[in-house]
Write a protein that holds these residues in place. Structure first.
Motif, mmCIF file in Angstrom:
data_model
loop_
_atom_site.group_PDB
_atom_site.id
_atom_site.type_symbol
_atom_site.label_atom_id
_atom_site.label_comp_id
_atom_site.label_asym_id
_atom_site.label_seq_id
_atom_site.Cartn_x
_atom_site.Cartn_y
_atom_site.Cartn_z
ATOM 1 N N GLU A 173 0.633 7.304 2.495
ATOM 2 C CA GLU A 173 -0.008 8.111 3.502
ATOM 3 C C GLU A 173 -0.292 9.693 3.049
ATOM 4 O O GLU A 173 -1.229 10.066 3.772
ATOM 5 C CB GLU A 173 0.969 8.391 4.786
ATOM 6 C CG GLU A 173 1.029 7.115 5.542
ATOM 7 C CD GLU A 173 -0.174 6.692 6.033
ATOM 8 O OE1 GLU A 173 -0.911 7.180 6.630
ATOM 9 O OE2 GLU A 173 -0.661 5.452 5.795
ATOM 10 N N ALA A 174 0.202 10.046 2.000
ATOM 11 C CA ALA A 174 -0.159 11.477 1.628
ATOM 12 C C ALA A 174 -1.487 11.394 0.453
ATOM 13 O O ALA A 174 -1.721 12.604 0.176
ATOM 14 C CB ALA A 174 0.915 12.281 1.033
ATOM 15 N N SER A 175 -1.820 10.250 0.294
ATOM 16 C CA SER A 175 -2.895 10.362 -0.816
ATOM 17 C C SER A 175 -4.117 9.581 -0.410
ATOM 18 O O SER A 175 -4.139 8.452 -0.093
ATOM 19 C CB SER A 175 -2.170 9.612 -2.174
ATOM 20 O OG SER A 175 -3.227 9.289 -2.830
ATOM 21 N N TYR A 176 -5.291 10.264 -0.355
ATOM 22 C CA TYR A 176 -6.450 9.666 -0.002
ATOM 23 C C TYR A 176 -7.005 8.503 -1.178
ATOM 24 O O TYR A 176 -7.059 7.424 -0.889
ATOM 25 C CB TYR A 176 -7.716 10.698 -0.223
ATOM 26 C CG TYR A 176 -8.993 10.286 0.095
ATOM 27 C CD1 TYR A 176 -9.377 9.564 1.168
ATOM 28 C CD2 TYR A 176 -10.011 10.403 -0.848
ATOM 29 C CE1 TYR A 176 -10.656 9.082 1.600
ATOM 30 C CE2 TYR A 176 -11.119 9.899 -0.552
ATOM 31 C CZ TYR A 176 -11.623 9.440 0.546
ATOM 32 O OH TYR A 176 -12.948 8.765 0.667
ATOM 33 N N THR A 177 -6.534 8.903 -2.245
ATOM 34 C CA THR A 177 -6.797 7.884 -3.396
ATOM 35 C C THR A 177 -6.081 6.440 -3.079
ATOM 36 O O THR A 177 -6.456 5.240 -3.305
ATOM 37 C CB THR A 177 -6.288 8.435 -4.888
ATOM 38 O OG1 THR A 177 -7.101 9.860 -5.235
ATOM 39 C CG2 THR A 177 -6.577 7.429 -5.904
ATOM 40 N N ARG A 178 -4.632 6.617 -2.861
ATOM 41 C CA ARG A 178 -3.931 5.535 -2.377
ATOM 42 C C ARG A 178 -4.452 4.428 -1.337
ATOM 43 O O ARG A 178 -4.456 3.366 -1.271
ATOM 44 C CB ARG A 178 -2.376 5.741 -2.170
ATOM 45 C CG ARG A 178 -1.520 4.864 -2.075
ATOM 46 C CD ARG A 178 -1.124 3.898 -3.106
ATOM 47 N NE ARG A 178 -1.875 2.896 -3.213
ATOM 48 C CZ ARG A 178 -2.090 2.047 -4.379
ATOM 49 N NH1 ARG A 178 -1.736 2.313 -5.515
ATOM 50 N NH2 ARG A 178 -2.799 0.733 -4.047
ATOM 51 N N LYS A 179 -4.858 5.632 -0.225
ATOM 52 C CA LYS A 179 -5.555 4.858 0.968
ATOM 53 C C LYS A 179 -6.717 4.277 0.543
ATOM 54 O O LYS A 179 -6.956 2.960 0.909
ATOM 55 C CB LYS A 179 -5.820 5.699 2.044
ATOM 56 C CG LYS A 179 -4.690 6.205 2.729
ATOM 57 C CD LYS A 179 -5.151 7.134 3.678
ATOM 58 C CE LYS A 179 -3.928 7.882 4.418
ATOM 59 N NZ LYS A 179 -4.310 8.837 5.504
#
Length: 108
Positions: free
Chosen positions: A22-28
């Motif tokens: 949730e805190a990471s655009y990359t992870r999303k």
């Protein structure tokens, strides 16, 4: 001041890919899959072209940064390392761009 490199960006992407979502655009992006990452890269490529055509230097710089980031995320999603891309580029430096392009057509 130390210089930020594309390798620094790869390290940041790797760290964020390993983090919670949730805190990471990359992870999303990565969680949505390679196809989504490819579409985002395409969008950024179009935006980069528009900035170049409009001759807006600052916008071109910003969009180029977005384009590089999204390319690296796509490579990460497909398990391709920057080192592999650099090796492909290195192989091409021994000939002119026109010769290299002609060789690719012959190999197709």
């Amino acid at each position: 001041m130390s210089r930020f490199t594309i390798h620094d960006l790869v390290a940041t992407i790797d760290a964020r890919a390993a983090s919670g979502g949730e805190a990471s655009y990359t992870r999303k992006l990565l969680d949505k899959g390679s196809e989504h990452c490819a579409k985002k890269l395409g969008e950024e490529a179009v935006e980069t072209v528009i900035a170049a055509v409009e001759n807006d230097r600052d916008h071109l710089i910003a969009e180029s940064a977005d384009l590089l980031f999204h390319l690296l995320v796509l490579l990460k999603s497909r398990g391709v390392k920057l080192d592999e891309v650099e090796a492909a580029l290195s192989q091409r430096t021994g000939m002119s761009g026109l010769e290299e392009k002609a060789a690719r057509k012959r190999d197709s």
